[in-house]
Design a protein around this motif. Structure first.
Motif, PDB file in Angstrom:
ATOM      1  N   UNK A   1      56.003  52.192  30.270  1.00  0.00           N
ATOM      2  CA  UNK A   1      55.300  52.518  29.025  1.00  0.00           C
ATOM      3  C   UNK A   1      56.068  53.542  28.208  1.00  0.00           C
ATOM      4  N   UNK A   2      56.710  54.429  28.926  1.00  0.00           N
ATOM      5  CA  UNK A   2      57.262  55.582  28.231  1.00  0.00           C
ATOM      6  C   UNK A   2      58.598  55.980  28.834  1.00  0.00           C
ATOM      7  N   UNK A   3      59.441  56.547  28.033  1.00  0.00           N
ATOM      8  CA  UNK A   3      60.699  57.058  28.554  1.00  0.00           C
ATOM      9  C   UNK A   3      60.453  58.356  29.300  1.00  0.00           C
ATOM     10  N   UNK A   4      61.182  58.552  30.347  1.00  0.00           N
ATOM     11  CA  UNK A   4      61.109  59.822  31.053  1.00  0.00           C
ATOM     12  C   UNK A   4      62.504  60.408  31.069  1.00  0.00           C
ATOM     13  N   UNK A   5      62.811  61.154  30.061  1.00  0.00           N
ATOM     14  CA  UNK A   5      64.165  61.682  29.919  1.00  0.00           C
ATOM     15  C   UNK A   5      64.434  62.777  30.943  1.00  0.00           C
TER      16      UNK A   5
ATOM     17  N   UNK B  37      50.834  60.674  28.611  1.00  0.00           N
ATOM     18  CA  UNK B  37      52.223  60.222  28.764  1.00  0.00           C
ATOM     19  C   UNK B  37      52.942  60.186  27.420  1.00  0.00           C
ATOM     20  N   UNK B  38      52.239  59.798  26.377  1.00  0.00           N
ATOM     21  CA  UNK B  38      52.868  59.767  25.062  1.00  0.00           C
ATOM     22  C   UNK B  38      53.200  61.169  24.585  1.00  0.00           C
ATOM     23  N   UNK B  40      53.883  63.681  26.463  1.00  0.00           N
ATOM     24  CA  UNK B  40      55.069  64.121  27.195  1.00  0.00           C
ATOM     25  C   UNK B  40      56.330  63.488  26.620  1.00  0.00           C
ATOM     26  N   UNK B  41      56.249  62.204  26.289  1.00  0.00           N
ATOM     27  CA  UNK B  41      57.410  61.517  25.720  1.00  0.00           C
ATOM     28  C   UNK B  41      57.818  62.160  24.403  1.00  0.00           C
TER      29      UNK B  41
END
Lengths: 155, 155
Positions: A1-5, B37-38, B40-41
């Motif tokens: 769903x989301x990037x985790x940099x 989560x968004x 955090x992204x």
DNA sequence: TATTGTTATACTCTATAACTATA
DNA sequence: TATAGTTATAGAGTATAACAATA
């Protein structure tokens, strides 16, 4: 769903886009065969004995007994499955896949398989592919591990 | 999302549950840090220069310019980011992460990293892990390939 | 009383369109 | 007129609750 940099290897950043594509592939292929992904899952799961009741069928594919009703209505109306009340317990239905439904499930599975094979071809030699699948299996098993889940998935 | 029962190696059956767990991990960890989560992204992407406008920021993480508004309202209200109108183009906002926001992003990333590392530990020796990540990268690139997408993802 | 199938309702996430202020 | 941000609305997917028939 989301990037985790993060600095290092970003597992989510690799797996999540891949999962998104695989979901899109399932949707696309199922649609070409006139099915939704859930309908395909129902057809595929019901195609292999032992015959199940509606609720068991839903549970077997991670679906739920409420939503499966409308899908079965549709599949039954199109002659892909039959719904018959179980004589021994008249509350429950026995779901059976018709020959037509079985053919549809098989042709859909074949296309789906071809699509993922075309993806897997990017991984190179056979033994790399086998190693990848083995590693993914190890990850999948760890995901199900109660210890890991309790440590990392509690809210 | 769905099982794809086939005879051979079932890529979707391996990757999809893994993706589900990784998403749950992100949700769980972000939540422990008071974020979605968004959010955090957004924080993670905005933390690295160059500073971006809202729209660019949304695009950079695969979000959309509509929904990011409410999230930035929240983050700004909690002092994690600042929103300032760009003097050269008063239509756009420059998003900057505060020191507090930066610390929060880092600690969240650290936990997230620890969780995935604990997963990856299931894969065994270092070189197996490297091979897995390399293979996943190859798959990710193939997913983006126009030829593959045109063949398999057209409706 | 409990369970199976069913239906209705609400909630989350997402996608689209429209409004404002600037350019 | 076009664009950035904002707001409102509608849709898909999902989760929860309630009901009838049967056990």
């Amino acid at each position: 769903m989301v990037l985790t940099r993060t600095a290092g290897p970003d597992l989510a950043g690799l797996v999540l886009p891949l999962a998104k594509t695989l979901t899109a592939l399932e949707t696309s292929i199922a649609r070409r065969h006139g099915l939704t992904t859930w309908q395909y899952a129902i057809l595929a799961a019901a195609a292999e004995p032992p015959w199940r009741t509606q609720g068991e069928l839903a549970g077997a594919i991670g679906y739920d007994r409420n939503r499966i009703v409308a899908d079965l209505d549709d599949l039954e109306g199109r002659g892909l499955v039959t719904r018959t009340v179980d004589a021994t317990d008249r509350r429950s239905n026995r779901i059976e896949v018709t020959p037509t439904g079985r053919r549809l499930a098989h042709s859909t599975a074949r296309d789906l398989r071809a699509g993922t094979d075309a993806l897997l071809a990017a991984v190179g030699p056979e033994h790399d592919r086998a190693a990848l699948l083995a590693a993914l299996e190890a990850l999948r098993d760890r995901c199900a591990d109660d210890g890991w889940r309790a440590r990392w998935l509690r809210r």
